[in-house]
Design an enzyme around this catalytic site. Structure first.
Site, PDB file in Angstrom:
ATOM      1  N   GLU A 145      -5.953   9.302  -0.221  1.00  0.00           N
ATOM      2  CA  GLU A 145      -6.211   7.857  -0.104  1.00  0.00           C
ATOM      3  C   GLU A 145      -7.203   7.340  -1.153  1.00  0.00           C
ATOM      4  OE1 GLU A 145      -4.630   5.731   1.810  1.00  0.00           O
ATOM      5  OE2 GLU A 145      -3.630   7.036   3.237  1.00  0.00           O
ATOM      6  N   HIS A 163       0.843  -1.208   0.000  1.00  0.00           N
ATOM      7  CA  HIS A 163       0.000   0.000   0.000  1.00  0.00           C
ATOM      8  C   HIS A 163       0.875   1.254   0.000  1.00  0.00           C
ATOM      9  CE1 HIS A 163      -3.159   2.855   1.015  1.00  0.00           C
ATOM     10  NE2 HIS A 163      -2.363   3.302   1.970  1.00  0.00           N
ATOM     11  N   SER A 200      -3.642   0.442  -4.614  1.00  0.00           N
ATOM     12  CA  SER A 200      -3.070  -0.775  -4.017  1.00  0.00           C
ATOM     13  C   SER A 200      -4.120  -1.862  -3.826  1.00  0.00           C
ATOM     14  CB  SER A 200      -2.406  -0.446  -2.673  1.00  0.00           C
ATOM     15  OG  SER A 200      -3.344   0.084  -1.765  1.00  0.00           O
ATOM     16  N   HIS A 202       1.165   4.662  -2.609  1.00  0.00           N
ATOM     17  CA  HIS A 202       1.399   6.097  -2.358  1.00  0.00           C
ATOM     18  C   HIS A 202       2.575   6.679  -3.144  1.00  0.00           C
ATOM     19  CE1 HIS A 202      -1.154   7.371   1.083  1.00  0.00           C
ATOM     20  NE2 HIS A 202      -1.082   6.110   1.491  1.00  0.00           N
TER      21      HIS A 202
HETATM   22 FE   FE2 Z   1      -2.494   5.231   2.897  1.00  0.00          FE
END
Ligand code: FE2
Length: 309
Positions: free
Chosen positions: A200, A139, A221, A144
């Site tokens: 996010e 993730h 992700s 990111h």
């Molecule tokens: Fe995150």
């Protein structure tokens, strides 16, 4: 019976004794003990990477794909953060730094202000690739960090950090303790919602008219949600509106039913400026309260920061 303690091999999420040990020392940043990754850990990375790659090609925004190429991640092995940083740092000054677990909200934002990204180094189990409530290195690094190669996106993260400082400064002037806490909770809710619905789980306009792409790391992700967020008729997608986002609840344990669209990362950067101005104007002092109480560690991190202002 032998010894009751068995040291779990590898750096698997919730099963890594190395992480428990580091956490008990209360350190913010740790080293990435690369040799501890097990064969299974590398297999988990390789499976996650292999199956999501075609979906990135189809659903990710162009800057994410450029970021993936710029980082030259190894599809077969868990990345070393120093390798990631060798390509990332020269582009935007950002670096991924290993942490032992959850970083309280103010400290997290403050790291962003300093262009440091707190990065989880454990990885999910190879037999549970889909559902994971905790962040892991897939993730954090694959979701990111590719966007951190983009200057406007990187500047946006720094602006989040500045907003956290502004919040601490604003409440430092409030004498009454309960009013201080109330105002802080409201501003913090607004900040976290804005982070959630952009960094996010954000969507972005594509290059063709009417086309949408994903950029939020929770989408990038997730093998399932990257499709669901753009294809499902059950998801509501709206142009981003400040007054809506700062008042909108979210839940973390299922696919997001409501998502917001930005034009591009320059637009997102401007919105952060607006968020900070709203904060200074008192427009975030009375947002809709959260359903869940904020964690004490998060509130405490802001209060501690406000004492130093
Ligand atoms: Fe995150």
């Amino acid at each position: 019976m032998g010894s009751a303690t068995t040291i779990a091999p590898g750096l698997t999420t919730t099963e890594a004794s190395f992480i428990e040990e580091a956490r008990s020392h209360g350190q913010l940043f740790i080293e990435q003990p690369y040799d501890l990754y097990s064969k299974e850990n590398h297999q988990a990375w390789a499976s996650l990477y292999r199956r999501i790659t075609p979906r990135w090609e189809r659903y990710a925004n162009a800057r994410f794909l450029e970021g993936i190429r710029a980082l030259r991640l190894d599809p077969l092995r868990v990345p070393r953060l120093e390798d990631v940083n060798r390509f990332l740092c020269p582009l935007t000054g950002f670096e991924a730094r290993a942490v032992a677990g959850y970083v309280p909200a103010f400290l997290f934002f403050d790291c962003l202000r300093n262009r440091q990204f707190p990065t989880t180094i454990t990885i999910r189990r190879s037999d549970r690739l889909d559902y994971l409530p905790e962040p892991d290195i897939f993730h954090d690094i694959a979701g990111h960090v590719p966007m951190h190669t983009d200057p406007a996106f990187a500047d946006t993260l720094v602006r989040f950090g500045r907003c956290a400082h502004t919040a601490a400064e604003l409440v430092s002037g409030v004498k009454d303790e309960s009013e201080k806490l109330r105002r802080l909770s409201s501003i913090q809710n607004a900040l976290q919602r804005f982070f959630w619905f952009t960094i996010e789980f954000g969507l972005m306009r594509g290059e063709k008219a009417g086309e949408l792409k994903a950029y939020g790391s929770g989408l990038m992700s997730s093998y399932g949600e990257i499709v669901h967020c753009l294809e499902s008729p059950d998801v509501q997608r709206y142009p981003i509106q400040m007054e809506w986002v700062v008042n909108q609840h979210f839940e973390i344990d299922h696919y997001q039913p409501l998502l917001f669209v930005v034009n591009d990362f320059e637009h997102l950067f401007e919105l952060l400026g607006q968020l900070e101005q709203w904060m200074k104007d008192g427009k975030l002092d009375n947002v809709t309260p959260g359903w869940r109480d904020m964690s004490e560690a998060d509130v405490r991190s802001f209060l501690d920061a406000s004492l130093n202002k």
